[in-house]
Design a protein around this motif. Structure first.
Motif, short mmCIF file in Angstrom:
data_model
loop_
_atom_site.label_atom_id
_atom_site.label_comp_id
_atom_site.label_asym_id
_atom_site.label_seq_id
_atom_site.Cartn_x
_atom_site.Cartn_y
_atom_site.Cartn_z
N MET A 54 -19.94 5.16 57.85
CA MET A 54 -19.80 4.41 58.99
C MET A 54 -20.99 3.85 60.15
O MET A 54 -21.05 4.45 60.91
N VAL A 55 -20.86 2.53 60.23
CA VAL A 55 -21.69 2.19 61.02
C VAL A 55 -20.93 0.74 61.76
O VAL A 55 -20.36 0.59 61.82
N SER A 56 -21.63 1.14 63.58
CA SER A 56 -20.93 1.47 64.90
C SER A 56 -21.10 -1.02 64.79
O SER A 56 -21.55 -0.98 64.11
N GLU A 57 -20.33 -1.17 65.79
CA GLU A 57 -20.60 -2.11 66.06
C GLU A 57 -21.95 -2.28 66.64
O GLU A 57 -22.74 -3.17 66.14
N LYS A 58 -22.51 -2.20 67.02
CA LYS A 58 -23.34 -1.83 68.23
C LYS A 58 -24.69 -1.67 67.33
O LYS A 58 -26.18 -2.26 67.05
N GLU A 59 -24.92 -0.76 65.83
CA GLU A 59 -25.52 -0.24 64.71
C GLU A 59 -25.70 -2.23 64.14
O GLU A 59 -26.24 -1.82 63.47
N LEU A 60 -24.53 -2.96 63.14
CA LEU A 60 -24.33 -3.23 62.60
C LEU A 60 -24.52 -5.03 62.91
O LEU A 60 -25.28 -5.26 62.65
N SER A 61 -24.53 -4.96 64.24
CA SER A 61 -26.34 -6.41 65.62
C SER A 61 -26.94 -5.56 65.41
O SER A 61 -28.16 -6.61 65.46
N ALA A 62 -27.28 -4.42 65.57
CA ALA A 62 -29.06 -4.12 65.69
C ALA A 62 -29.68 -4.64 64.21
O ALA A 62 -30.46 -5.27 64.45
N LEU A 63 -28.85 -4.16 62.79
CA LEU A 63 -29.18 -4.79 61.96
C LEU A 63 -28.86 -5.81 61.51
O LEU A 63 -30.25 -6.33 60.53
N ASN A 64 -28.37 -6.73 61.92
CA ASN A 64 -27.94 -7.61 62.42
C ASN A 64 -29.30 -8.99 62.45
O ASN A 64 -29.93 -9.51 61.53
N ASP A 65 -28.97 -8.59 63.70
CA ASP A 65 -31.00 -8.84 64.25
C ASP A 65 -32.09 -8.62 63.71
O ASP A 65 -32.82 -9.44 63.28
N LEU A 91 -33.11 -2.97 54.95
CA LEU A 91 -31.75 -2.53 55.32
C LEU A 91 -30.99 -3.36 54.90
O LEU A 91 -29.94 -2.91 55.72
N TYR A 92 -30.62 -3.71 54.19
CA TYR A 92 -29.56 -4.04 53.55
C TYR A 92 -28.93 -3.74 53.52
O TYR A 92 -27.79 -3.39 53.27
N ALA A 93 -29.64 -2.70 51.99
CA ALA A 93 -29.35 -1.61 51.87
C ALA A 93 -28.58 -0.30 52.40
O ALA A 93 -27.86 0.07 52.08
N GLN A 94 -29.17 -0.69 53.78
CA GLN A 94 -28.27 0.20 54.45
C GLN A 94 -26.86 -0.16 54.93
O GLN A 94 -26.18 0.22 55.68
N LEU A 95 -26.50 -1.12 54.28
CA LEU A 95 -24.71 -2.46 54.74
C LEU A 95 -24.24 -2.18 52.97
O LEU A 95 -22.95 -1.86 53.86
#
Length: 59
Positions: A1-12, A54-58
């Motif tokens: 599971m991806v944390s909020e912080k990781e999700l934010s970094a991925l989005n950036d 990066l998108y595949a990480q989601l």
């Protein structure tokens, strides 16, 4: 599971890669030198690969 912080970094990172893709596509379209245009397209494709990875990480 991806944390909020990781999700934010991925989005950036996705946003940055998307901007680089568009930037180098635009540069490729607006240069008259075929060799330089091909290099810009190559760079754009490299950033598309980064975006896709990066998108595949989601998922």
């Amino acid at each position: 599971m991806v944390s909020e912080k990781e999700l934010s970094a991925l989005n950036d990172l996705l946003t940055e890669e998307e901007l680089l893709i568009k930037k180098f596509q635009m540069l490729a379209e607006h240069t008259e030198d075929e060799e330089i245009s091909a290099k810009f397209k190559e760079i754009s494709n490299k950033h598309q690969g980064h975006f896709n990875a990066l998108y595949a990480q989601l998922s």
